[in-house]
Design an enzyme around this catalytic site. Structure first.
Site, PDB file in Angstrom:
ATOM      1  N   TRP B 100       1.046  -1.069   0.021  1.00  0.00           N
ATOM      2  CA  TRP B 100       0.013  -0.083   0.366  1.00  0.00           C
ATOM      3  C   TRP B 100       0.674   0.907  -0.073  1.00  0.00           C
ATOM      4  O   TRP B 100       0.744   1.939  -0.708  1.00  0.00           O
ATOM      5  CB  TRP B 100      -1.463  -0.006   1.439  1.00  0.00           C
ATOM      6  CG  TRP B 100      -1.504  -0.703   1.271  1.00  0.00           C
ATOM      7  CD1 TRP B 100      -1.875  -2.928   2.212  1.00  0.00           C
ATOM      8  CD2 TRP B 100      -2.559  -1.835  -0.261  1.00  0.00           C
ATOM      9  NE1 TRP B 100      -2.185  -3.020   1.369  1.00  0.00           N
ATOM     10  CE2 TRP B 100      -3.634  -3.320   0.577  1.00  0.00           C
ATOM     11  CE3 TRP B 100      -3.463  -0.450  -0.864  1.00  0.00           C
ATOM     12  CZ2 TRP B 100      -4.450  -3.096  -0.053  1.00  0.00           C
ATOM     13  CZ3 TRP B 100      -4.422  -1.556  -1.635  1.00  0.00           C
ATOM     14  CH2 TRP B 100      -4.948  -2.337  -1.501  1.00  0.00           C
ATOM     15  N   ASP B 167      -1.634   7.165   6.058  1.00  0.00           N
ATOM     16  CA  ASP B 167      -2.057   5.640   6.011  1.00  0.00           C
ATOM     17  C   ASP B 167      -2.481   5.240   7.820  1.00  0.00           C
ATOM     18  O   ASP B 167      -1.501   4.580   7.334  1.00  0.00           O
ATOM     19  CB  ASP B 167      -1.870   4.936   4.438  1.00  0.00           C
ATOM     20  CG  ASP B 167      -2.842   3.912   4.418  1.00  0.00           C
ATOM     21  OD1 ASP B 167      -3.775   3.527   5.337  1.00  0.00           O
ATOM     22  OD2 ASP B 167      -2.770   3.258   3.402  1.00  0.00           O
ATOM     23  N   LYS B 191     -11.461  -1.479   8.736  1.00  0.00           N
ATOM     24  CA  LYS B 191     -11.505  -2.310   9.302  1.00  0.00           C
ATOM     25  C   LYS B 191     -11.804  -1.781  11.004  1.00  0.00           C
ATOM     26  O   LYS B 191     -12.429  -2.789  10.779  1.00  0.00           O
ATOM     27  CB  LYS B 191      -9.084  -2.328   9.082  1.00  0.00           C
ATOM     28  CG  LYS B 191      -8.670  -2.830   9.122  1.00  0.00           C
ATOM     29  CD  LYS B 191      -9.248  -2.425   7.241  1.00  0.00           C
ATOM     30  CE  LYS B 191      -8.020  -2.984   6.441  1.00  0.00           C
ATOM     31  NZ  LYS B 191      -7.978  -3.003   4.853  1.00  0.00           N
TER      32      LYS B 191
HETATM   33  C1  LIG Z   1      -2.676   0.463   4.808  1.00  0.00           C
HETATM   34  C2  LIG Z   1      -3.900  -0.195   3.651  1.00  0.00           C
HETATM   35  N1  LIG Z   1      -4.048   1.563   2.511  1.00  0.00           N
HETATM   36  C3  LIG Z   1      -4.638   0.833   2.100  1.00  0.00           C
HETATM   37  C4  LIG Z   1      -5.761   0.246   1.673  1.00  0.00           C
HETATM   38  C5  LIG Z   1      -6.859  -0.035   0.938  1.00  0.00           C
HETATM   39  O1  LIG Z   1      -7.753   0.784   0.988  1.00  0.00           O
HETATM   40  P1  LIG Z   1      -9.028   0.606  -0.053  1.00  0.00           P
HETATM   41  O2  LIG Z   1      -9.365  -0.315  -0.791  1.00  0.00           O
HETATM   42  O3  LIG Z   1      -9.946   1.749   0.670  1.00  0.00           O
HETATM   43  O4  LIG Z   1      -9.024   1.750  -0.873  1.00  0.00           O
HETATM   44  C6  LIG Z   1      -5.746  -1.086   2.366  1.00  0.00           C
HETATM   45  C7  LIG Z   1      -6.835  -1.832   2.497  1.00  0.00           C
HETATM   46  O5  LIG Z   1      -6.357  -3.115   3.109  1.00  0.00           O
HETATM   47  C8  LIG Z   1      -4.492  -1.011   3.525  1.00  0.00           C
HETATM   48  O6  LIG Z   1      -4.804  -1.703   4.445  1.00  0.00           O
HETATM   49 MG   LIG Z   2       1.442  -3.682   2.957  1.00  0.00          MG
END
Ligand SMILES: Cc1ncc(COP(=O)(O)O)c(C=O)c1O
Ligand SMILES: [Mg+2]
Ligand SMILES: Cc1ncc(COP(=O)(O)O)c(C=O)c1O
Ligand SMILES: [Mg+2]
Ligand SMILES: [Mg+2]
Ligand SMILES: [Mg+2]
Lengths: 355, 355
Positions: B100, B167, B191
């Protein structure tokens, strides 16, 4: 009993609420709530596939068009459409028929040149402009098929030398359309498709990838097409409730049947507005919307009293938008003729008392 | 009974499901479903105000920070953050600690220069890089506090000469943080905050409006701040379920109590992974996540058999992400110690049988 005339989020069928409520406790036989299942699970894949298939079937979406379930509402599409369809040095054409149409072209101006082909703004958007010319050198022509706030609707797709993009947020799934007339259709779900939180996009694949822009992945329709609307976590529950609503629509006879009912509902209410000496419509007769019926009183001083009566009778969401005043009865697919008749009765009683 | 170890959308408390299900039939005493109420109604205004107030209280968000409920997921913030914070000729600094984190900096590259201060990619993100230097001439420093896929977590906020953007999608509301250490925090709700379909943003107001970009209205944090998250139709139900979940968290003692429980849950599971000769963790011990516990088997050939046992026992979502393999037990706030103990028991029984 409530009669929900709200403009959106709005009434959905009671059967949909019942099943939607049950799935929060246990979804199918997963032993889990729909709110806690993975969007990558087989159970949810089946949901999104059936939802897509039902949109395709109900609207007769031809091959070569993709169907997407996105987030951000129709307002997000005001920006995402030009990102995907307006070349960096290009031009787009827009029809200005209401508040949402105007917001759409203002966002597009952030991405290139916008030519407004016609506007009814000077008449407070009481009619839909006609006889405008669509420039052949623009990338696309954008219009709003139903002007939710002003209660006008464009039933005939304009003839266009370029692909048409249409904001159908407030009349999608309410009447037959010919998808092949369009390059792209979008709609916030929260009127006739489902609850707030998901946006439908139907896009002709071969229009994409031609702007020369480095589009952020999350705004790139091609990424969502590749991933079948699972590029990132989708709004699981809003999609599921849309599925329930689409099943309901199919079971009752699909678009042909709902259009028949919508015509009767709208006619019943407009007839009373015309007949009743206390009320009058605000939209040009030939452009009257079948979804949002806007009307005022000949004597505005009586409006408050009618709203009070309306509240006593369980009518919800009847107050007009401040741009128009008076009343707006939103009479979407799930609103029954019973509710229309209840409103007509109230109008007649009110007229007798205030004769 | 199911034990939901899914990575997200994930388990929420049973009490939340119960109330969330009821509101679909009738919301408070409105006579309406929560799915059909207007987002401009008093009833929904009360929902969004209480949700904001609870986030502010639970995380001790100081004055000068706004709290927003948006759509599009955390992935959308990967693009929206640089739109709002990265000047057109500016630079941003990113820490690359996982999938991510890496997607986040790749999206930022579409808006300006990105300096990756450190990366653990070459080690398959098994640890969180440390001792990196944050350039003082960048607009902001971005990192991911919990790497959901790789099971690593950064418990200490890095010292930074520039505003920090974080994030926190997968560890927000799981432990105490000091919001004033950050310029902006964002998190997909799915989550620890609520269901899929809403994204939390906490932003320091005075960082905004400095990029010189003509930001589309829907992506401009200032528009959403002005409108108190009602710039356009919000994801009504996802916000409402988040409210129920935040109430649950407050009632059980808030962040202090949940952090205490989360420490015990994580320790119990990591202890068994260490002790048990069949299993081993994949993350560097000092960076082990309290939310996503990633582990594999010393003998990978046994993994399938353990997954089968897990399924028989009602464990859901235990299969590891394909980037890591093996297993991932996501043990978010609503997952009980009972489920942890059930997993530990299964691991012990499996070890006895396969000794
Ligand atoms: C740390 C983190 N950032 C971003 C995301 C992406 O999130 P989304 O699916 O809401 O775009 C996730 C998805 O699991 C995540 O765990
Ligand atoms: Mg990751
Ligand atoms: C025709 C039309 N377009 C756009 C919008 C904006 O939709 P959203 O709130 O989903 O952004 C609306 C909202 O009512 C609408 O009626
Ligand atoms: Mg309008
Ligand atoms: Mg009349
Ligand atoms: Mg071990």
């Amino acid at each position: 009993m409530k009669h929900n005339f709200g403009a959106g989020p709005c009434i959905l069928p009671q059967e949909v609420f019942k099943e939607a409520s049950q799935a929060i406790i246990e979804f199918n036989d997963t032993g889990l709530s729909i709110l806690e299942i993975s969007h990558r699970s087989k159970a949810f894949e089946a949901v999104i596939e059936e939802t897509e298939a039902l949109v395709r079937e109900l609207l007769s979406v031809p091959a070569g068009y993709s169907i997407l379930f996105l987030q951000g509402g129709a307002s997000q599409q005001f920006a995402v459409v030009p990102m995907n369809l307006l070349p960096q040095t290009g031009k787009a054409a827009y029809l200005d028929s209401g508040t949402w149409a105007s917001k759409a072209y203002k966002e597009a101006q952030k991405f290139g040149i916008v030519q407004v082909v016609a506007s009814s703004k000077e008449a407070n958007y009481t009619y839909v402009p006609k006889n405008f010319e669509i420039p052949a050198d623009a990338a696309y022509f954008h219009y709003t098929s139903n002007n939710t706030i002003y209660g006008t609707e464009l039933f005939e797709t304009p003839k266009s030398p370029i692909p048409i993009v249409c904001d159908m947020s407030s009349d999608i799934l309410s009447r037959e359309i010919t998808v092949s007339d369009y390059g792209l259709i979008y709609a916030g779900a929260q009127k006739n498709m489902g609850p707030a939180g998901v946006t439908l996009v139907i896009v002709k694949d071969d229009l994409l990838g031609k702007t020369g822009r480095d589009i952020p992945a999350i705004f790139d329709y091609r990424k969502h097409i590749e991933a079948k609307s699972l590029y990132n976590t989708p709004p699981v529950y809003a999609i599921y409730v849309s599925l329930l609503n689409l099943r309901w629509l199919k079971a009752k006879g699909g678009i042909v049947e709902i259009e028949r009912e919508n015509i009767i509902k709208a006619r019943t209410l407009y007839d009373e507005i015309e007949r009743n000496p206390l009320f009058k419509g605000t939209a040009a007769v030939e452009d009257r919307s079948r979804m949002n019926v806007t009307f005022v009183m000949e004597n505005p001083e009586l409006e408050k009293a009618f709203l009070t009566l309306a509240e006593e009778r369980g009518f919800v969401g009847l107050k007009g938008h401040r741009s128009v005043g008076g009343f707006r009865a939103s009479i979407y697919n799930a609103l029954t003729i019973t509710s229309i008749n209840a409103l007509v009765d109230a109008m007649q009683e009110f007229a007798e008392k205030n004769a």
